[in-house]
Motif scaffolding. Structure first.
Motif, PDB file in Angstrom:
ATOM      1  N   SER A 120     -24.191  -6.524   0.537  1.00 50.34           N
ATOM      2  CA  SER A 120     -22.946  -6.860   1.478  1.00 50.34           C
ATOM      3  C   SER A 120     -21.900  -7.455   0.566  1.00 50.34           C
ATOM      4  CB  SER A 120     -23.508  -7.598   2.708  1.00 50.34           C
ATOM      5  OG  SER A 120     -22.649  -7.605   3.479  1.00 50.34           O
ATOM      6  N   TRP A 121     -20.802  -7.022   0.193  1.00 53.21           N
ATOM      7  CA  TRP A 121     -19.682  -7.596  -0.151  1.00 53.21           C
ATOM      8  C   TRP A 121     -18.779  -8.314   0.806  1.00 53.21           C
ATOM      9  CZ3 TRP A 121     -17.762  -2.468  -2.569  1.00 53.21           C
ATOM     10  CH2 TRP A 121     -18.589  -2.079  -3.531  1.00 53.21           C
ATOM     11  N   PRO A 122     -18.093  -9.565   0.445  1.00 59.29           N
ATOM     12  CA  PRO A 122     -17.265 -10.021   1.099  1.00 59.29           C
ATOM     13  C   PRO A 122     -16.169  -8.969   1.788  1.00 59.29           C
ATOM     14  CG  PRO A 122     -17.660 -11.332  -0.843  1.00 59.29           C
ATOM     15  CD  PRO A 122     -18.293 -10.082  -0.993  1.00 59.29           C
ATOM     16  N   LEU A 123     -15.700  -9.044   2.943  1.00 64.79           N
ATOM     17  CA  LEU A 123     -14.743  -8.267   3.596  1.00 64.79           C
ATOM     18  C   LEU A 123     -13.493  -7.988   2.743  1.00 64.79           C
ATOM     19  CD1 LEU A 123     -14.121  -6.718   6.069  1.00 64.79           C
ATOM     20  CD2 LEU A 123     -12.741  -8.654   7.028  1.00 64.79           C
ATOM     21  N   ALA A 124     -13.138  -9.038   1.952  1.00 66.37           N
ATOM     22  CA  ALA A 124     -12.031  -8.699   1.061  1.00 66.37           C
ATOM     23  C   ALA A 124     -12.291  -7.882  -0.002  1.00 66.37           C
ATOM     24  CB  ALA A 124     -11.370  -9.874   0.548  1.00 66.37           C
ATOM     25  N   GLY A 125     -13.418  -8.109  -0.716  1.00 63.99           N
ATOM     26  CA  GLY A 125     -13.954  -7.380  -2.000  1.00 63.99           C
ATOM     27  C   GLY A 125     -14.540  -5.892  -1.386  1.00 63.99           C
ATOM     28  N   MET A 126     -14.939  -5.493  -0.168  1.00 61.24           N
ATOM     29  CA  MET A 126     -15.163  -4.376   0.307  1.00 61.24           C
ATOM     30  C   MET A 126     -13.720  -3.625   0.578  1.00 61.24           C
ATOM     31  SD  MET A 126     -15.360  -2.533   3.172  1.00 61.24           S
ATOM     32  CE  MET A 126     -15.029  -3.764   4.469  1.00 61.24           C
ATOM     33  N   MET A 127     -12.758  -4.300   1.158  1.00 66.06           N
ATOM     34  CA  MET A 127     -11.754  -3.439   1.455  1.00 66.06           C
ATOM     35  C   MET A 127     -11.095  -3.264   0.211  1.00 66.06           C
ATOM     36  SD  MET A 127     -11.794  -3.215   4.806  1.00 66.06           S
ATOM     37  CE  MET A 127      -9.973  -2.494   4.869  1.00 66.06           C
ATOM     38  N   ALA A 128     -11.141  -4.045  -0.929  1.00 65.83           N
ATOM     39  CA  ALA A 128     -10.418  -3.766  -2.017  1.00 65.83           C
ATOM     40  C   ALA A 128     -11.027  -2.532  -2.713  1.00 65.83           C
ATOM     41  CB  ALA A 128     -10.441  -4.942  -3.019  1.00 65.83           C
ATOM     42  N   ALA A 129     -12.482  -2.571  -2.874  1.00 66.32           N
ATOM     43  CA  ALA A 129     -13.051  -1.519  -3.402  1.00 66.32           C
ATOM     44  C   ALA A 129     -12.941  -0.115  -2.696  1.00 66.32           C
ATOM     45  CB  ALA A 129     -14.579  -1.681  -3.318  1.00 66.32           C
ATOM     46  N   LEU A 130     -12.824  -0.079  -1.406  1.00 69.37           N
ATOM     47  CA  LEU A 130     -12.388   1.060  -0.507  1.00 69.37           C
ATOM     48  C   LEU A 130     -11.138   1.458  -0.794  1.00 69.37           C
ATOM     49  CD1 LEU A 130     -13.115   2.891   1.883  1.00 69.37           C
ATOM     50  CD2 LEU A 130     -12.107   1.403   3.517  1.00 69.37           C
ATOM     51  N   ALA A 131     -10.118   0.761  -0.888  1.00 65.62           N
ATOM     52  CA  ALA A 131      -8.689   0.949  -1.317  1.00 65.62           C
ATOM     53  C   ALA A 131      -8.637   1.794  -2.764  1.00 65.62           C
ATOM     54  CB  ALA A 131      -7.938  -0.119  -1.143  1.00 65.62           C
ATOM     55  N   VAL A 132      -9.392   1.128  -3.781  1.00 64.44           N
ATOM     56  CA  VAL A 132      -9.465   1.662  -5.063  1.00 64.44           C
ATOM     57  C   VAL A 132     -10.263   3.328  -4.864  1.00 64.44           C
ATOM     58  CG1 VAL A 132     -10.402   1.654  -7.340  1.00 64.44           C
ATOM     59  CG2 VAL A 132      -9.341  -0.494  -6.155  1.00 64.44           C
ATOM     60  N   VAL A 133     -11.259   3.298  -4.335  1.00 64.09           N
ATOM     61  CA  VAL A 133     -11.857   4.670  -4.266  1.00 64.09           C
ATOM     62  C   VAL A 133     -11.104   5.627  -3.547  1.00 64.09           C
ATOM     63  CG1 VAL A 133     -13.676   5.827  -3.379  1.00 64.09           C
ATOM     64  CG2 VAL A 133     -14.166   3.609  -4.579  1.00 64.09           C
ATOM     65  N   THR A 134     -10.377   5.070  -2.357  1.00 65.28           N
ATOM     66  CA  THR A 134      -9.447   5.977  -1.591  1.00 65.28           C
ATOM     67  C   THR A 134      -8.415   6.465  -2.449  1.00 65.28           C
ATOM     68  OG1 THR A 134     -10.141   4.674   0.420  1.00 65.28           O
ATOM     69  CG2 THR A 134      -8.321   6.379   0.464  1.00 65.28           C
ATOM     70  N   LEU A 135      -7.651   5.589  -3.089  1.00 61.78           N
ATOM     71  CA  LEU A 135      -6.464   5.935  -3.958  1.00 61.78           C
ATOM     72  C   LEU A 135      -6.751   6.824  -5.156  1.00 61.78           C
ATOM     73  CD1 LEU A 135      -4.544   2.486  -3.761  1.00 61.78           C
ATOM     74  CD2 LEU A 135      -3.813   4.866  -2.490  1.00 61.78           C
ATOM     75  N   SER A 136      -8.000   6.397  -5.794  1.00 59.65           N
ATOM     76  CA  SER A 136      -7.939   7.318  -7.084  1.00 59.65           C
ATOM     77  C   SER A 136      -8.496   8.755  -6.821  1.00 59.65           C
ATOM     78  CB  SER A 136      -9.221   6.440  -7.845  1.00 59.65           C
ATOM     79  OG  SER A 136     -10.493   6.460  -6.972  1.00 59.65           O
ATOM     80  N   THR A 137      -9.444   8.871  -5.642  1.00 57.12           N
ATOM     81  CA  THR A 137      -9.831  10.322  -5.299  1.00 57.12           C
ATOM     82  C   THR A 137      -8.563  11.035  -4.640  1.00 57.12           C
ATOM     83  OG1 THR A 137     -10.912   9.368  -3.037  1.00 57.12           O
ATOM     84  CG2 THR A 137     -12.309   9.620  -4.874  1.00 57.12           C
ATOM     85  N   GLY A 138      -8.056  10.084  -3.748  1.00 60.33           N
ATOM     86  CA  GLY A 138      -7.011  10.886  -3.197  1.00 60.33           C
ATOM     87  C   GLY A 138      -5.750  11.243  -4.109  1.00 60.33           C
ATOM     88  N   VAL A 139      -5.459  10.730  -5.257  1.00 59.77           N
ATOM     89  CA  VAL A 139      -4.512  10.903  -6.062  1.00 59.77           C
ATOM     90  C   VAL A 139      -4.960  12.378  -6.886  1.00 59.77           C
ATOM     91  CG1 VAL A 139      -3.349  10.260  -8.202  1.00 59.77           C
ATOM     92  CG2 VAL A 139      -3.160   8.774  -6.315  1.00 59.77           C
ATOM     93  N   LEU A 140      -6.251  12.068  -7.359  1.00 59.90           N
ATOM     94  CA  LEU A 140      -6.560  13.141  -8.120  1.00 59.90           C
ATOM     95  C   LEU A 140      -6.697  14.359  -7.310  1.00 59.90           C
ATOM     96  CD1 LEU A 140      -9.844  11.661  -9.944  1.00 59.90           C
ATOM     97  CD2 LEU A 140      -7.750  12.541 -10.983  1.00 59.90           C
ATOM     98  N   MET A 141      -7.074  14.517  -6.000  1.00 65.10           N
ATOM     99  CA  MET A 141      -7.004  15.782  -5.069  1.00 65.10           C
ATOM    100  C   MET A 141      -5.656  16.128  -4.848  1.00 65.10           C
ATOM    101  SD  MET A 141     -10.430  15.092  -2.739  1.00 65.10           S
ATOM    102  CE  MET A 141     -10.578  16.926  -2.258  1.00 65.10           C
TER     103      MET A 141
END
Length: 367
Positions: free
Chosen positions: A54-75
């Motif tokens: 269980s990541w801290p909330l800030a770390g979790m949101m940062a990881a989610l943003a990175v995954v969302t942006l990276s997969t979104g930009v590629l697609m």
């Protein structure tokens, strides 16, 4: 368990996930026609890692943003190049929403676990406090009461004036009430502990019970039982029966009847204590087994309101039930219904050695 893993192990897992995610992102770019598989691997892997760490909330949101942006930009890039349809890019916000729902569920479960641990800690503390109270009530408090009673007796015997005798009698009476209250509180606390059962001849038990109480109060005592041997905890059953009989004595007068009887009914044995006393008002019947209940008459006679609470707790700990029916000016009947597996004999055959003046088979009166 991940919660007890070392920081080094956690860093290795997180580093492995980052490497795995980057490889799948590269696969999405190199093989656009098969991007669905590495795309879902990225999202599944982040969900798994978050589930065990269980990541801290800030770390979790940062990881989610990175995954969302990276997969979104590629697609989106593949969509503009015509390699995939634009509607396929909708999977990115949908997967992010699913992940957020999972995060909400996991964090809620973690809060629930923390609360359960807190409640468990409080329960352990309560059990320890209860155990301490039982030890104090059964030894230290009663020892002090016994010593105080002895000194009061010495004072009374050393003085022959009437006022000293009256004062000493009052103190002794209060010490007796305190001793009785201490015993009842100790019994009530002990009723939460596990029950150990052993064979008990209920007929003999009830006959001895009546014989023990007969000298205490001038009542018309009657008993009747043809149950035979049952599995019971004699100490707890005795505490319940003593409370019922003491209650019957308190609400009857000289010459009134107190009748104790027991019988079988299918897979239960029932014990009934009835009296011909003053009875209980209808508005009090429903709450009579509550620990806080004590009628005015019971208070006047030194009642603590714990006796009937002990009865209910003792019977319910055995899987049974306690009930009461009463009429003002007619009398009161308490009934205990306790589950039982009968193995020793068929109903109706008396095995108890009854008193010599018993009026009928299975019935007895004090000698």
């Amino acid at each position: 368990m991940w919660a007890t893993a070392s920081p080094r192990a956690k860093r290795l897992v997180l580093s492995g996930w980052v490497l795995f995610a980057l490889l799948n992102l590269a696969a999405m770019w190199v093989y656009p026609e098969g991007e669905a598989i590495p795309f879902h691997f990225v999202w599944i892997s982040i969900a798994i890692v978050f589930g065990v760490h269980s990541w801290p909330l800030a770390g979790m949101m940062a990881a989610l943003a990175v995954v969302t942006l990276s997969t979104g930009v590629l697609m989106l890039g593949q969509a503009f190049d015509g390699r995939i349809r634009f509607e396929e890019t909708s999977e990115v916000p949908l997967m992010a929403a699913v992940f957020l729902v999972m995060v909400w569920h996991v964090r809620g479960r973690q809060r629930a676990l923390v609360e359960l641990e807190r409640v468990a800690a409080l329960e352990r503390q309560r059990a320890e406090t209860q155990g301490l109270f039982v030890r104090l009530g059964s030894h230290e408090l009663r020892t002090s009461i016994t010593i105080a009673r002895g000194y009061v007796e010495l004072i009374r015997s050393a003085h022959d004036d009437r006022q000293t005798d009256v004062d000493a009698s009052i103190v002794l009476d209060e010490l007796t009430k305190l001793d009785r209250l201490t015993g009842r509180l100790t019994t009530l606390m002990q009723l939460d502990s596990p029950v150990e059962l052993s064979p008990l001849n209920l007929d003999v038990f009830l006959e001895r019970l009546i014989q023990r109480w007969t000298p205490v109060a001038d009542r018309r005592w009657q008993g009747e039982s043809d149950v035979g041997t049952v599995d019971a905890n004699e100490e707890r059953l005795l505490a319940a029966m003593d409370s019922l009989i003491e209650n019957a004595i308190a609400f009857t007068q000289t010459g009134d009847r107190i009748h104790v009887r027991a019988w079988r009914d299918q897979d239960f044995f029932l014990i009934e204590v009835s009296d011909s006393g003053c009875g209980i008002a209808d508005e009090n019947v429903e709450q009579i087994f509550e620990r806080s209940w004590s009628s005015r008459r019971g208070q006047a006679r030194g009642g603590s309101g714990l006796g009937l609470a002990i009865v209910r707790a003792a019977v319910e700990a055995r899987g049974g039930s306690a009930s009461v029916r009463s009429s003002v000016g007619v009398g009161t009947t308490f009934t205990l219904c306790i589950p039982q597996r009968f193995r020793d004999r068929r109903p109706g055959v008396v095995t108890a050695p009854l008193s010599g003046n018993a009026k009928a088979r299975g019935s007895f009166e004090p000698e």
